[in-house]
Design an enzyme around this catalytic site. Structure first.
Site, PDB file in Angstrom:
ATOM      1  N   HIS A  78       0.634  -1.314  -0.056  1.00 31.64           N
ATOM      2  CA  HIS A  78      -0.008   0.045  -0.105  1.00 31.64           C
ATOM      3  C   HIS A  78       0.968   1.309   0.064  1.00 31.64           C
ATOM      4  CE1 HIS A  78      -2.988  -2.725   2.287  1.00 31.64           C
ATOM      5  NE2 HIS A  78      -2.832  -3.214   1.112  1.00 31.64           N
TER       6      HIS A  78
HETATM    7  C1  LIG Z   1       0.098  -9.202  -1.558  1.00 35.74           C
HETATM    8  C2  LIG Z   1      -0.918  -8.036  -1.848  1.00 35.74           C
HETATM    9  C3  LIG Z   1      -1.972  -7.904  -1.088  1.00 35.74           C
HETATM   10  C4  LIG Z   1      -2.739  -6.830  -1.442  1.00 35.74           C
HETATM   11  N1  LIG Z   1      -4.080  -6.753  -0.796  1.00 35.74           N
HETATM   12  C5  LIG Z   1      -4.888  -5.501  -1.090  1.00 35.74           C
HETATM   13  C6  LIG Z   1      -6.005  -5.543  -0.381  1.00 35.74           C
HETATM   14  O1  LIG Z   1      -6.548  -6.659   0.331  1.00 35.74           O
HETATM   15  N2  LIG Z   1      -6.830  -4.561  -0.779  1.00 35.74           N
HETATM   16  C7  LIG Z   1      -6.379  -3.519  -1.471  1.00 35.74           C
HETATM   17  O2  LIG Z   1      -7.187  -2.567  -1.314  1.00 35.74           O
HETATM   18  N3  LIG Z   1      -5.205  -3.704  -1.974  1.00 35.74           N
HETATM   19  C8  LIG Z   1      -4.655  -4.522  -1.889  1.00 35.74           C
HETATM   20  N4  LIG Z   1      -3.233  -4.909  -2.557  1.00 35.74           N
HETATM   21  C9  LIG Z   1      -2.878  -3.626  -3.535  1.00 35.74           C
HETATM   22  C10 LIG Z   1      -3.420  -3.803  -4.836  1.00 35.74           C
HETATM   23  O3  LIG Z   1      -2.879  -5.005  -5.436  1.00 35.74           O
HETATM   24  C11 LIG Z   1      -3.171  -2.620  -5.619  1.00 35.74           C
HETATM   25  O4  LIG Z   1      -3.461  -1.405  -4.900  1.00 35.74           O
HETATM   26  C12 LIG Z   1      -3.788  -2.754  -7.316  1.00 35.74           C
HETATM   27  O5  LIG Z   1      -3.202  -3.880  -7.727  1.00 35.74           O
HETATM   28  C13 LIG Z   1      -2.970  -1.405  -7.915  1.00 35.74           C
HETATM   29  O6  LIG Z   1      -3.421  -1.260  -9.374  1.00 35.74           O
HETATM   30  P1  LIG Z   1      -2.394  -0.777 -10.191  1.00 35.74           P
HETATM   31  O7  LIG Z   1      -3.029  -0.904 -11.608  1.00 35.74           O
HETATM   32  O8  LIG Z   1      -2.188   0.631  -9.688  1.00 35.74           O
HETATM   33  O9  LIG Z   1      -1.248  -1.623 -10.063  1.00 35.74           O
HETATM   34  P2  LIG Z   1      -0.973  -3.229 -10.682  1.00 35.74           P
HETATM   35  O10 LIG Z   1      -2.361  -3.880 -10.548  1.00 35.74           O
HETATM   36  O11 LIG Z   1       0.282  -3.719  -9.707  1.00 35.74           O
HETATM   37  O12 LIG Z   1      -0.454  -3.087 -11.912  1.00 35.74           O
HETATM   38  C14 LIG Z   1       0.584  -2.754 -12.672  1.00 35.74           C
HETATM   39  C15 LIG Z   1       1.337  -3.352 -13.753  1.00 35.74           C
HETATM   40  O13 LIG Z   1       2.031  -2.658 -14.356  1.00 35.74           O
HETATM   41  C16 LIG Z   1       3.385  -3.406 -14.638  1.00 35.74           C
HETATM   42  N5  LIG Z   1       4.285  -2.471 -15.040  1.00 35.74           N
HETATM   43  C17 LIG Z   1       5.250  -1.925 -14.086  1.00 35.74           C
HETATM   44  N6  LIG Z   1       6.219  -1.212 -14.606  1.00 35.74           N
HETATM   45  C18 LIG Z   1       6.162  -1.435 -15.752  1.00 35.74           C
HETATM   46  C19 LIG Z   1       6.827  -0.949 -16.964  1.00 35.74           C
HETATM   47  N7  LIG Z   1       8.099  -0.018 -16.559  1.00 35.74           N
HETATM   48  N8  LIG Z   1       6.638  -1.332 -18.278  1.00 35.74           N
HETATM   49  C20 LIG Z   1       5.563  -2.288 -18.381  1.00 35.74           C
HETATM   50  N9  LIG Z   1       4.739  -2.612 -17.417  1.00 35.74           N
HETATM   51  C21 LIG Z   1       5.311  -2.382 -16.165  1.00 35.74           C
HETATM   52  C22 LIG Z   1       3.417  -4.560 -13.538  1.00 35.74           C
HETATM   53  O14 LIG Z   1       4.211  -5.707 -14.269  1.00 35.74           O
HETATM   54  C23 LIG Z   1       2.126  -4.743 -13.298  1.00 35.74           C
HETATM   55  O15 LIG Z   1       1.547  -5.810 -14.239  1.00 35.74           O
HETATM   56  C24 LIG Z   1      -2.333  -5.799  -2.318  1.00 35.74           C
HETATM   57  C25 LIG Z   1      -1.097  -6.103  -3.180  1.00 35.74           C
HETATM   58  C26 LIG Z   1      -0.486  -7.225  -2.594  1.00 35.74           C
HETATM   59  C27 LIG Z   1       0.759  -7.354  -3.349  1.00 35.74           C
END
Ligand SMILES: Cc1cc2nc3c(=O)[nH]c(=O)nc-3n(C[C@H](O)[C@H](O)[C@H](O)COP(=O)(O)OP(=O)(O)OC[C@H]3O[C@@H](n4cnc5c(N)ncnc54)[C@H](O)[C@@H]3O)c2cc1C
Lengths: 588, 126
Positions: free
Chosen positions: A518
C-alpha cells in the site's frame, strides 16, 4: 536504434487493475489502445487452478507473481543522513509483474475512502486549529469529493464482486454494516462472507465494549456472481490461498478474469507482454508527450510506440519512477520544499496481538482473504476526538484470518524457543488455538519522506534506481501506541489463555518483513500545479496528454487498503479521457 | 359413446405429457440460473474448456474422457459414467464421490436446486 511503430490513440503502461479498467473503458469508447506489460500472460485455467496454485514455496518464498528485483528495484533509507542501499530481495511490499498486476495476488479488502481523507487539512484545521498539524506534516486536500467519486466506487465494487454489508444507504444507518461509512447509493453486489470463529469472537468482544463491528468488505465473491460486464465468478471456497496467490475458484475479483479478457475481445486492443517501458517521450515544447520507449525483455529489442494519449498504470511507485526517468514535472526537493515529483510518499503502520485460547479450534487453514470483522470507531469516525491523543489520522482494527500459510504460520507464545523439540511441541500445541487482532494505521505525509533518483545504483537497463527515503514520525508513533493499547485491552476482555501483546511500530521502518503493498504518493493530485503533479482527473499539470493512474496520486495514506479509490479513480479518469479526446487540453 | 371416451383419454394423456414437458422446462429454466455456480469454470459449448472441461454431451459421457483436458488422477480413475443420478451425487459433494479431484467447488446442498440444475444440463449439453 529503437524501431518506430505506428501511432495509436492510447498507450497504457502496465496492465493491472488500473490499466485493465482503462483498456476496457477506452476500447469500449472506440479508441485504438495498446497495452505494454513487462510480465507475461497467465490464466486461472492454466496457472492458478488446483493443484498448481497451492505452492507456498513458489508463490511466497520465490515471489513467482511479483517484480523481479534482479532487473529493477529501489534503494531504501530512513533519512537523508543515511546512504540508501538497494532492496535485493522483496519484503515489505510485493508489487506484481504479470498480466493482471498486483490485482492477481491481492487479498481484495475494498474500502471507500471518504472526505475525511479528501479534505484532511481543511477538516483538521477547522476543528483543531492550524497548530494541531505539525509543521513538517505536508498534508493537503485532494481536490476531489466523496460525492463525485460515489458512482465510480459503486462501479468498481460491481466489477470486482465485493461482498459486504452496507452501513449507510442514502443517509439511512443500517444494522450490521459500518455505521461510519459515507452514504452509498445502494447495497454491495454480494452479501458478506460467512463469518469464521475468530471474526465472530472479535465481533462479540467489540460489541460488548460498545464499538461497531461489521464484516470487512472484500472482493471474495460470497456466492457465484456475474458482473455487469458479463464476467463470471465462482463462489469463494475459503481455501486459505488468497494473498500472494491467484484464485483457483475465479472468486477473487481480479483484472485477469474481468476487464482484461473483455478488452482483449476488441479488435481495437492489443497487448504486448514481456515489454518494459523505460521512458515516456516528450515533444520539443515539453508540454506534450509523444509516446513511450520500451524494451522487449526476451531479446533486448527496443521500440518506440507513439500515441496521442499516454497512461501510466504501472503501480504507484513504478509510475513515480517513470516520471523521474522521463523528466516530467519538477523533482521534489525536501530542503527547499519545492518541486512535486516524489513528494508525499506515504506507507502504513500497524500493531497486532496474538491471542491463544487453549481448547479452541480456529481452523486457520479455512478462510477467505477478507475473513475479518472490523471496527472503524478510531478511523473514519469523526466523533472520535483526536485532541487528547495528539495525532492526525486513524486506524481500522480487525479480527480474523487472511491466507494462513501451512508452513509459514507458526504462532507460539512469546518466550518459546525458536527451534528444536520445545518449539515443535509448542507449534503443534498452539496452531489451532491462536487468533490475531490487528490494526492498520494511516501515515500522514511528511516533508522528509519522499522519492527521488538514486545517485549510485542502476537497474538492468542502465537507468538509475528510484530511492525511497521513509520513516515513521511522531504522529504515527502516537497513533500506534493508541492502537496497541486498544488492541491489548480488547484482547484481555476476551480472556485468552495467554497472549503476545501488540506494540506500536516505533523502530525505524525496514524492508522486512512483509507489511503491505500500500505505497502511496509521489505524483499527487491537487488543485495547484505548484503543490501537486496531477489535477483531479489524474492528468499531468505539465503534459496534458499524460494521465498517471494509481495510488501515486494519493496526497497521504489512510488506514484503509488503497484499491477501492484506485479502481474508482481509474473509472473516473476513463470518463475524463473520453471528454479529453473530444477537446484535448488541460481538463481544469 | 365408446369412441368419445377414447378421444377424451387420448386428450388427457397428451395433456399430462405436455404438463410434464412444461415442468421440465420450468425446472431447466430455474436450473439455468443455478448454472451460474458452474459457469466461472465450465461452458456447455463443445470444446470450450475453462478451469473445468466443457460439459457438452456430459450425459452418458464417461468421467475424464475429454482428450485435451488435464484431469486429476482421481477423476481419471473414478470409473464413473455421468447420468442424472451420478451427477446428482457428484454435485452434492464432489469430494465425497471423487476424493482428491481438483474441482474447487464445495457442493450444492439443496436437492431441489440440484434437480433443477440437472434438468438444465440435460437440455443444454445435448
Ligand atoms: C500481497 C498483496 C495484497 C494486497 N491486498 C490488497 C487488499 O486486500 N486491498 C487493497 O485495496 N489492495 C491490496 N493490494 C494492493 C493492490 O493489489 C493494488 O492497489 C492494485 O493492484 C494497484 O493497481 P495498479 O493498476 O496501480 O497496479 P498493478 O495492479 O500492480 O499493475 C501494474 C502493472 O504494471 C506493470 N509494470 C510496471 N512497470 C512497468 C514498466 N516499466 N513497463 C511495463 N509494465 C510495467 C506491472 O508488471 C503490473 O502488471 C495488495 C497487494 C499485494 C501485493
Amino acid at each position: 536504434m529503437a524501431t518506430r511503430l505506428k501511432e495509436v490513440d492510447v498507450v497504457i503502461i502496465g496492465l493491472g487493475w488500473t490499466g485493465g479498467i482503462l483498456a476496457k473503458e477506452l476500447t469500449d469508447a472506440g479508441m485504438k489502445v495498446v497495452a505494454i506489460e513487462r510480465g507475461e500472460t497467465r490464466s486461472t485455467e492454466k496457472d492458478y487452478s488446483v493443484p498448481n496454485v497451492r505452492d507456498e514455496l513458489r508463490y511466497v518464498q520465490r515471489h513467482d507473481l511479483m517484480m523481479n528485483t534482479a532487473r529493477d528495484t529501489l534503494t531504501v533509507r530512513n533519512n537523508r543522513s543515511e546512504e540508501a542501499l538497494p532492496m535485493r530481495r522483496l519484503g515489505s511490499f510485493l508489487p506484481g509483474e504479470v498480466v493482471g498486476g498486483s490485482g492477481v495476488h491481492w487479498s481484495g479488502h475494498t474500502w471507500r475512502w471518504t472526505d475525511m481523507e479528501f479534505k484532511v487539512r481543511s477538516l483538521y484545521e477547522e476543528r483543531y486549529g492550524k497548530t494541531f498539524i505539525p509543521a513538517d506534516m505536508t498534508i493537503q486536500d485532494w481536490g476531489i469529493s466523496y460525492d463525485e467519486l460515489e458512482p465510480y466506487y459503486d462501479k468498481f465494487e460491481r466489477t470486482a464482486a465485493i461482498s459486504g454489508k452496507a452501513g449507510n444507504i442514502r443517509g439511512e444507518i443500517l444494522a450490521g454494516g459500518n455505521p461510519f461509512e459515507s452514504p452509498r447509493s445502494r447495497e454491495y453486489p454480494l452479501p458478506p462472507l460467512t463469518p469464521i470463529l475468530a471474526s465472530q469472537m472479535f465481533t462479540d468482544a467489540a460489541r460488548n465494549a460498545g464499538y461497531h463491528p461489521f464484516p470487512r468488505p472484500s472482493a471474495n465473491a460470497s456466492r457465484a456472481y456475474t458482473n455487469p460486464d458479463g464476467s463470471k465468478f465462482g463462489a469463494c471456497q475459503y481455501c486459505g490461498y488468497c494473498q500472494r496467490f491467484g484464485c483457483e475458484a475465479n472468486a477473487k475479483g481480479s483484472p485477469h478474469m474481468t476487464v482484461i479478457p473483455i478488452a482483449m475481445r476488441s479488435p481495437d486492443f492489443e497487448l504486448r507482454t514481456h515489454s518494459w517501458v523505460t521512458r515516456v517521450n516528450k515533444d520539443s515544447t515539453g508540454k506534450k508527450v509523444t509516446g513511450v520507449t520500451y524494451t522487449n525483455v526476451l531479446n533486448g529489442e527496443e521500440f518506440e510506440q507513439p500515441a496521442a494519449v499516454v497512461l501510466m498504470c504501472a503501480y504507484a511507485i513504478n509510475n513515480v519512477h517513470l516520471m523521474l526517468l522521463s523528466g516530467i514535472g519538477k523533482p521534489y526537493d525536501p530542503v527547499s520544499q519545492t518541486g512535486v515529483v516524489g513528494k508525499n510518499y506515504c506507507y502504513q503502520t500497524g500493531a497486532a496481538a496474538t491471542l491463544f485460547f487453549e481448547g479452541r479450534h480456529f481452523n486457520p487453514f479455512m478462510n477467505a482473504g477478507g475473513s475479518n470483522a472490523s471496527i472503524d470507531d478510531f478511523n473514519i469516525n469523526w466523533a472520535f476526538d483526536r485532541a487528547p491523543h495528539g495525532f492526525v489520522g486513524g486506524y481500522v482494527v480487525g479480527g480474523g484470518f487472511n491466507t494462513v500459510l501451512p508452513i509459514g504460520y507458526r504462532p507460539v507464545p512469546a518466550g518459546t524457543p525458536q527451534w528444536g523439540k520445545a518449539w515443535k511441541a509448542a507449534t503443534a500445541k498452539w496452531y489451532q488455538t491462536a487468533m490475531q487482532i490487528s490494526a492498520s494505521g494511516s501515515v500522514m505525509a511528511n516533508r522528509n519522506n519522499y522519492l527521488d533518483l538514486d545517485p549510485t545504483y542502476k537497474n538492468a537497463f542502465g537507468l538509475p534506481l528510484m530511492r525511497m527515503t521513509f520513516d515513521y514520525k511522531e504522529n504515527e508513533h502516537k497513533m500506534g501506541r493508541h492502537a496497541a493499547d486498544f488492541i491489548n485491552q480488547t484482547a484481555k476482555s476476551m480472556n485468552p489463555t495467554t497472549m503476545n501483546p501488540a506494540t506500536a511500530r516505533t523502530d525505524p521502518w525496514t524492508v522486512v518483513p512483509y507489511q503491505s503493498t500500500h505505497n502511496t504518493g509521489g505524483t499527487i493530485m491537487g488543485t495547484n500545479p505548484r503543490t501537486s503533479a496531477l489535477n483531479k482527473y489524474l492528468q499531468s499539470w505539465d503534459c496534458h496528454n499524460l494521465f498517471v493512474v494509481g495510488a501515486n496520486a494519493f496526497p497521504h495514506n489512510s488506514a484503509y487498503n488503497p484499491t477501492g479509490p484506485v479502481g474508482a479513480l481509474a473509472y473516473w479518469t476513463a470518463d475524463a479521457i473520453k471528454r479529453y479526446v473530444k477537446k484535448p487540453g488541460p481538463l481544469v | 359413446m365408446g369412441r368419445s371416451i377414447v378421444i377424451t383419454l387420448v386428450c388427457a394423456i397428451a395433456l399430462v405429457t405436455a404438463a410434464a414437458a412444461g415442468q421440465d422446462n420450468e425446472a431447466a429454466a430455474r436450473g439455468e440460473k443455478r448454472f451460474e455456480e458452474c459457469a466461472s469454470c465450465h461452458s456447455v459449448a463443445a470444446g470450450e474448456h475453462g478451469v473445468g472441461p466443457s460439459l457438452h454431451g456430459i450425459i452418458g459421457r464417461r468421467a475424464a474422457s475429454i482428450e485435451d483436458f488435464r484431469y486429476s488422477p482421481a477423476m481419471r480413475k473414478s470409473d464413473i459414467t455421468w447420468t442424472p443420478e451420478t451427477l446428482n451425487t457428484f454435485i452434492a459433494d464432489p469430494q465425497m464421490l471423487v476424493p482428491a479431484n481438483r474441482m474447487a467447488y464445495a457442493g450444492l446442498i439443496d436437492p431441489a436446486e440440484r434437480a433443477d440444475l440437472i434438468a438444465y444440463l440435460q437440455q443444454a449439453t445435448k
